[in-house]
Structures are given as structure tokens and as C-alpha cells.
Design an enzyme around this catalytic site. Structure first.
Site, short mmCIF file in Angstrom:
data_model
loop_
_atom_site.label_atom_id
_atom_site.label_comp_id
_atom_site.label_asym_id
_atom_site.label_seq_id
_atom_site.Cartn_x
_atom_site.Cartn_y
_atom_site.Cartn_z
N HIS A 1 0.82 -1.22 0.00
CA HIS A 1 0.00 0.00 0.00
C HIS A 1 0.86 1.27 0.00
CE1 HIS A 1 -3.91 -2.14 1.59
NE2 HIS A 1 -3.57 -2.49 0.37
N ASN B 1 -3.96 -12.63 15.59
CA ASN B 1 -4.78 -11.44 15.77
C ASN B 1 -5.22 -11.34 17.22
OD1 ASN B 1 -7.03 -9.43 15.56
ND2 ASN B 1 -6.73 -9.71 13.36
#
Ligand code: APR
Ligand code: ZN
Length: 292
Positions: free
Chosen positions: A147, A263
């Protein structure tokens, strides 16, 4: 854990897909890099994602530059955390081969904060015997910042498009201090276009060198090949809601590979993972990779 260790040992083509959760601890230890969809998803009164678009920049370059200036200042003040360092060490073949003897590894990150690159620099600085290996093109090219990068600045002029690396703080005098305007009671500073960052080649308005919504992420061809080949996909600190990155673990599994999710909370698609390490990635990742 023993089963994950055995999987690492047998894996040949390993990829990791990282998101904002990987950098969350770097924020806590300093002054806060909020994740996108977490509690910190608002900047001033704006939805952070609404500012990460070409339309937002066109409509109000002053506001969008203030947002990116804020993020640059946060990232500059942050330090790589043990999660970044574990992945950086894992990308060094002589260290990784202790755990995964016959493997290649690529880290695909959605983060633009530069902390994974800085983790590599830190390892080279603290382990001089590894510096040559860390600085080799093979290791440097095994980190794909899909990104883009907060510390790149790109010319908006189509004829120019000059891109440069710029870590100046502040990036230009007019943005200095605007990161401290927080509440909606404070008037939003307006900065004239002429005083925003400009291209050092042609003088046109410059923009942050990140990938905005509706824009094409970087390295997609290479990533597609890596995903096709991968026999293990490690997913770290991402909500797995933004494509294409959100689809990589699924694709690896479809090809018969294994997936491991790291996570803090449950995340999209994690019920299908072969391994689920619930907890802060800065703790679970160094343990699972055997590098702490
Ligand atoms: N350890 C592990 N996971 C964590 C931690 C932690 N310490 N803290 C938070 N998380 C998890 C959250 O549970 C959440 O699933 O990190 C995830 C962060 O998700 P998002 O905020 O959605 O960030 P990300 O997945 O990286 O977003 C993807 O969207 O906004 C765009 O381009 C931007 O790259 C970004 C992309
Ligand atoms: Zn230019």
C-alpha cells in the site's frame, strides 16, 4: 504450537500478510498509531478511510495533507515492536533456516508506516555479523509494502510523477503543529496549495506516496505468483476486509497450503485457518517463529 513448529519446518514457500495490528503495539509504546477499523478509526471528526481517496485529496488537499502529516509524525515517533522484529529476523535466511530449513519467505504488508523496513535496519545495526545478509537485495526485496509508503512523496503532475523518499519532520513549514489540532472546537487550519509539499523537480503539488482506495496496490503480479506458490500463509494483525490482501489466505488454502492467523481478536475468515493465535502479535509472533 508444536504442530505449527512442525508445519514451519516442512514449509518451502512462506508468505506473511500483515496489517495495522502489527503496528498497534508501536503506538501504545509511544504516542499512538491507531488501527483503521479499531477505536482509532476517526481522525479529528473524519473517518480515516474517507480521507484515503483520490477524491478527498482533490477536494481538499490541505486537509488530506494534514492527515498524512499527522500519520508521518506518529510513525516517526514510533519504534518497531517485537512483532516487526520477529518478522524481520524471519526474513534473514540464516535465522529462518533454523526453524524452516528449506524455505523462502516474503512479507507482504499493508502498512505504510515503514516500521518493517526499520526493523530490518535495527537488526543490521544490533547484529553486525548479520548486516551483510540483511542488506542484501534478496532480503530487502522480500519486504513488499503493497500500500505504498508514508515517507514517499509523489508529484501530481502527470507529465512528471517524480517520486522521492522524504523523512523531513515536518514535511513543510506550513504543516508544522497541525498534528496537535484535535477537537472540533478548534478551527481547522487551512493551508494554501502553494504552501503544501511541492515536487522538488517541477514544483507541482505533491501527494503522499501511498495507495489510496480505488488505486492499484503495488507488486500485484509478484504477489500473485507468491500466493500461487505458497504452502504457508501467516496472517498478522489485519481485519482481512480490504482486498486484494484479504483474499490471499483463502487462495493459499484453496491451493492446499496452510494458514495461520495472528490477531488480538477474531477476524474475517479465521474459522478456516489451520492455526489461530489469538493475542497480541508482538507476543505471539516471536514465540511461534522461535525468534525472540
Ligand atoms: N496484535 C494483533 N492484532 C491486533 C493487535 C495486536 N496487538 N491490535 C489490533 N489487532 C488487529 C485487530 O483485531 C484488527 O483485526 O488488527 C486488525 C486491524 O485491522 P484494520 O484496522 O482493519 O487494519 P488493516 O487490516 O491493516 O486494514 C487494511 O485498509 O484502511 C485501509 O489501506 C488501509 O492498509 C489498510 C487496509
Ligand atoms: Zn513534478
Amino acid at each position: 504450537m508444536p504442530s505449527f513448529t512442525a508445519t514451519l519446518k516442512a514449509s518451502k514457500h512462506i508468505i506473511a500478510v500483515a496489517g495495522a495490528g502489527l503496528s498497534a503495539a508501536s503506538g501504545e509504546m509511544t504516542i499512538g498509531i491507531p488501527t483503521f477499523r479499531g477505536a482509532g478509526g476517526l481522525w479529528r471528526k473524519y473517518d480515516a478511510m474517507g480521507l484515503a481517496t483520490p477524491q478527498a485529496f482533490q477536494a481538499n488537499p490541505s486537509r488530506v495533507w494534514q492527515f498524512y502529516h499527522y500519520r508521518r509524525e506518529k510513525a516517526l515517533a514510533a519504534q518497531p515492536n517485537p512483532g516487526h522484529l520477529a518478522l524481520a529476523m524471519f526474513s534473514v535466511p540464516s535465522l529462518r533456516h533454523r526453524m524452516a530449513p528449506n524455505s523462502e519467505f516474503t512479507l507482504i504488508t499493508q502498512n505504510v508506516d515503514g516500521l518493517s523496513r526499520r526493523a530490518l535496519e535495527q537488526i543490521a545495526a544490533t547484529h553486525p555479523e548479520l548486516a551483510g545478509e540483511v542488506n542484501s537485495p534478496a532480503v530487502q526485496d522480500s519486504l513488499l509494502e503493497m500500500h505504498g509508503r508514508l515517507f514517499d512523496v509523489v508529484c501530481t503532475s502527470e507529465a512528471c510523477r517524480y517520486r522521492e523518499h522524504n523523512t523531513n519532520s515536518p514535511i513543510c513549514p506550513a504543516l508544522a503543529g497541525t498534528e496537535n489540532v484535535f477537537t472540533k472546537d478548534e478551527p481547522e487550519p487551512h493551508i494554501d496549495e502553494a504552501d503544501l509539499p511541492r515536487c522538488s523537480k517541477c514544483g507541482s503539488l505533491a501527494r503522499p506516496g501511498v495507495v489510496w482506495f480505488e488505486e492499484m496496490p503495488w507488486y500485484l503480479d509478484r504477489i500473485d505468483d507468491l500466493v500461487d506458490q505458497a504452502d504457508l500463509c501467516i496472517v498478522v494483525g489485519t481485519s482481512s476486509t480490504v482486498y486484494p490482501a484479504a483474499g490471499y489466505a483463502y487462495a493459499v488454502r484453496e491451493n492446499g497450503g496452510k494458514t495461520a492467523v495472528f490477531n488480538l481478536n477474531r477476524s474475517e475468515g479465521d474459522q478456516d485457518a489451520d492455526f489461530l493465535f489469538l493475542g497480541p502479535a508482538e507476543t505471539t509472533l516471536p514465540k511461534a517463529l522461535g525468534l525472540q
